[in-house]
Motif scaffolding. Structure first.
Motif, PDB file in Angstrom:
ATOM      1  N   SER A  31      67.790  45.712 -90.496  1.00 24.83           N
ATOM      2  CA  SER A  31      67.385  46.574 -89.393  1.00 24.83           C
ATOM      3  C   SER A  31      67.666  45.872 -88.070  1.00 24.83           C
ATOM      4  CB  SER A  31      65.892  46.880 -89.475  1.00 24.83           C
ATOM      5  OG  SER A  31      65.598  47.570 -90.653  1.00 24.83           O
ATOM      6  N   GLU A  45      56.895  45.952 -88.767  1.00 24.59           N
ATOM      7  CA  GLU A  45      56.406  46.907 -89.768  1.00 24.59           C
ATOM      8  C   GLU A  45      57.399  48.051 -89.946  1.00 24.59           C
ATOM      9  OE1 GLU A  45      54.340  46.256 -86.928  1.00 24.59           O
ATOM     10  OE2 GLU A  45      53.464  44.555 -87.975  1.00 24.59           O
ATOM     11  N   ARG A  46      57.945  48.534 -88.833  1.00 23.03           N
ATOM     12  CA  ARG A  46      58.938  49.619 -88.908  1.00 23.03           C
ATOM     13  C   ARG A  46      60.230  49.129 -89.564  1.00 23.03           C
ATOM     14  NH1 ARG A  46      60.880  54.318 -88.063  1.00 23.03           N
ATOM     15  NH2 ARG A  46      62.810  54.735 -86.954  1.00 23.03           N
ATOM     16  N   GLN A  48      60.549  46.863 -91.767  1.00 19.90           N
ATOM     17  CA  GLN A  48      60.323  46.715 -93.202  1.00 19.90           C
ATOM     18  C   GLN A  48      60.187  48.072 -93.892  1.00 19.90           C
ATOM     19  OE1 GLN A  48      60.393  43.888 -94.989  1.00 19.90           O
ATOM     20  NE2 GLN A  48      60.944  42.808 -93.111  1.00 19.90           N
ATOM     21  N   ALA A  49      59.536  49.017 -93.223  1.00 17.43           N
ATOM     22  CA  ALA A  49      59.296  50.333 -93.825  1.00 17.43           C
ATOM     23  C   ALA A  49      60.557  51.172 -93.915  1.00 17.43           C
ATOM     24  CB  ALA A  49      58.239  51.086 -93.019  1.00 17.43           C
ATOM     25  N   GLU A  50      61.485  50.983 -92.969  1.00 17.71           N
ATOM     26  CA  GLU A  50      62.718  51.770 -92.952  1.00 17.71           C
ATOM     27  C   GLU A  50      63.920  50.844 -92.795  1.00 17.71           C
ATOM     28  OE1 GLU A  50      64.759  55.402 -90.519  1.00 17.71           O
ATOM     29  OE2 GLU A  50      62.601  55.188 -90.394  1.00 17.71           O
ATOM     30  N   THR A  53      67.071  50.642 -89.999  1.00 12.33           N
ATOM     31  CA  THR A  53      66.744  51.418 -88.808  1.00 12.33           C
ATOM     32  C   THR A  53      67.392  50.804 -87.578  1.00 12.33           C
ATOM     33  OG1 THR A  53      64.997  52.519 -87.604  1.00 12.33           O
ATOM     34  CG2 THR A  53      64.574  50.241 -88.221  1.00 12.33           C
TER      35      THR A  53
END
Length: 72
Positions: A31, A45-46, A48-50, A53
């Motif tokens: 990302s 957090e973003r 890792q979650a997507e 990105t």
């Protein structure tokens, strides 16, 4: 429903599957640390979650809204 309708429906399903698989492949990988649109930091957090990105949450939401309206 005749054979032509079934063939057209099958073509649509195949195209939808290809688009889905392309999105999955594009979303994998590292990302970005900074948003491509505004330059703000993308929270861990973003990232890792997507995976894969390239945008912060605010820019992603705005871009999705514009795409739905056919603007971008």
């Amino acid at each position: 429903m005749d054979v032509a309708d079934l063939a057209q429906d099958n073509d649509f399903n195949e195209a939808a599957l290809q688009i889905h698989n392309t999105r999955i492949q594009r979303r994998s990988g590292p990302s970005a640390y900074r948003c491509d649109e505004c330059g703000d930091a993308i929270p861990e957090e973003r990232r890792q979650a997507e995976p894969g990105t390239e945008h912060c949450v605010d820019c992603k939401s705005a871009l999705d809204h514009l795409r739905k309206r056919g603007i971008r």
